[in-house]
Design a protein around this motif. Sequence first.
Motif, PDB file in Angstrom:
ATOM      1  N   ALA A 207      37.837 -15.431  -0.438  1.00 29.04           N
ATOM      2  CA  ALA A 207      36.867 -13.987  -1.120  1.00 29.04           C
ATOM      3  C   ALA A 207      35.487 -14.497  -0.773  1.00 29.04           C
ATOM      4  O   ALA A 207      34.559 -14.365  -0.003  1.00 29.04           O
ATOM      5  CB  ALA A 207      37.195 -14.323  -2.688  1.00 29.04           C
ATOM      6  N   PHE A 212      34.256 -11.324   0.244  1.00 29.26           N
ATOM      7  CA  PHE A 212      35.564  -9.969  -0.452  1.00 29.26           C
ATOM      8  C   PHE A 212      34.419  -9.884  -1.507  1.00 29.26           C
ATOM      9  O   PHE A 212      33.664 -10.420  -2.250  1.00 29.26           O
ATOM     10  CB  PHE A 212      36.412 -10.245  -0.913  1.00 29.26           C
ATOM     11  N   SER A 240      40.651  -9.051  -5.335  1.00 28.58           N
ATOM     12  CA  SER A 240      38.858  -8.755  -5.425  1.00 28.58           C
ATOM     13  C   SER A 240      39.132  -6.699  -5.980  1.00 28.58           C
ATOM     14  O   SER A 240      37.600  -6.708  -5.526  1.00 28.58           O
ATOM     15  CB  SER A 240      38.534  -8.792  -3.813  1.00 28.58           C
TER      16      SER A 240
END
Length: 552
Positions: A207, A212, A240
């Motif tokens: 992420a 993300f 996320s």
Amino acid sequence: MDDKIRHNNQEKSVAALLVEGLKSSPQEYILTYLNKGGELGETRYSPSQLLSASAAYAERLRRAMNGAHVALLSMEPGCDFVVALLGCLFSGTTAIPVPAPRSTKEMSRLQAIMEDSRTRHVICDANTLAYFQENAASAEGLQLIHIPTSGDDVDGQQNASVQEPMITPFAFPHEPVIIQYTSGSTKAPRGVKVTEKNILANQRISAEKWRFAPEKNMLSWLPHYHDMGLFGSIIYPLMSGMQCVLMSPVDFIKQPLRWLAAVSKYRAAISGGPAFAYQLCLDIAPDEFINGLDLSCWQAAYCGADYVPHQLLENVRKRFSAAGLHPRSVLACYGLAESTLYVGGEKVWEDLPEVFAQRSNELTTCEGCYLGRTFDHIRILSTEGGSDKEAGEAGKIFISSDSVTEGYVNAPLPSFVENGRTWLDTGDIGFIKDNYLFITGREKDMVVIHGKNIFTNDLALNAANIIHTLNPNACVLYKREPDHRLTMLIETKNKTAEFDEEKVALIKRQVFDEFGVSLIDVSILPRGSMPRTSSGKVQAELVRRSYAEQVV
């Protein structure tokens, strides 16, 4: 067992973070499945609908498992699979994602997995349930679990149950949350035990590196049961709060341009696949189709495979720039199931032309994976526990991080311990130069002739540059003893094998001139001749054994 005691560091569980991601997501729809690549419409879930459906599924799954904790998850791609997957995570059921069986060969693989994992529980959808029931011998002794996830049944469950799931924690820190079976390209499939610690660590770094964000969309046609499609395209984005837009691998293979059209239509920020997928699109995309796309949304067009040819990605950058795809958005990445998924490879986000230009290297034809500023989790060594290679020197790739799993179901990982830190032997060969990791090939696909390392990938690309109908992703080298002369077995992109004696002679000459080795034969085969793994990789060792039996 209390979650804080289980983890000691009071870290939230994967299930808890999924609930948070769904509850806080700003997306109108967080899960969208394109039926027949979108031609037959969409199946969509809002965040609250997905949370409610998964909570209901988890409740019924707890009862159906009747005290058992491990089950195969054998379902067709689609929303039902995602609901069942979340149901497993919420109910504390260790899921073993596997493809839905369609043949006796696939059924044999599933039976081998059930033996290895010692489970007889199989979570099915209506289609896989019917297959098992129609093949009674294959289903004998199995506990088949079918929980409907659509229609009146689910509507009733949603209305009758709470919106949030009751989360059953996994009992021990080292208990696998998911068992990811490898493809088995050289041997029987092996089950990688992926724990919550592994998933949390790998999601966190993915992420961060790929940026993300809840307002972004992830689009994938990759198989749900393999690490790139499972973690990278479903679990991590949902954690996320991102929207997952999914389609079937079969629908992509039948019409590859559906992928690019969907990226454009659904404004996907992240999407990708192995090298062959990009090559398919390059081969068939007409100018008018490309000019009708808007790929300016595509922030990370990633290419993840054992080997990513630099020239292929350069061709993608040039060809699809007309559709607004930024050249920096096209990137190579590196990962493996034993590291949960992600190891390295990220976009050069800032406008740093001098850094972006270093993605290629004169020592190899592959594209480098950009590692950012720090990468102490990767080492290039001469041998296990051997000396570190200098920058630009090739060696064995070893990795160490919280993403690396602790072992296979019935075997340890190939690793060594140094100064209290465990280093995994990835089986890959490569080097690091200017903050880029270059994967030159798999150790199992390397042959040593007169002290020189020869990689299948390099010879295959050389051949495909001469005969353009050859498929460099379907190539195997067979070394004859004791004279060390090689036979190249390579498929065409067509269903028929056209043999051009003059061009084959040219391939032999170029291979000798460039690599210093002799090809005693170039065997050109029709597309699909070589046996594949469940992920589509050629089973190289099986091909070599079969060829050896024929030439003896």
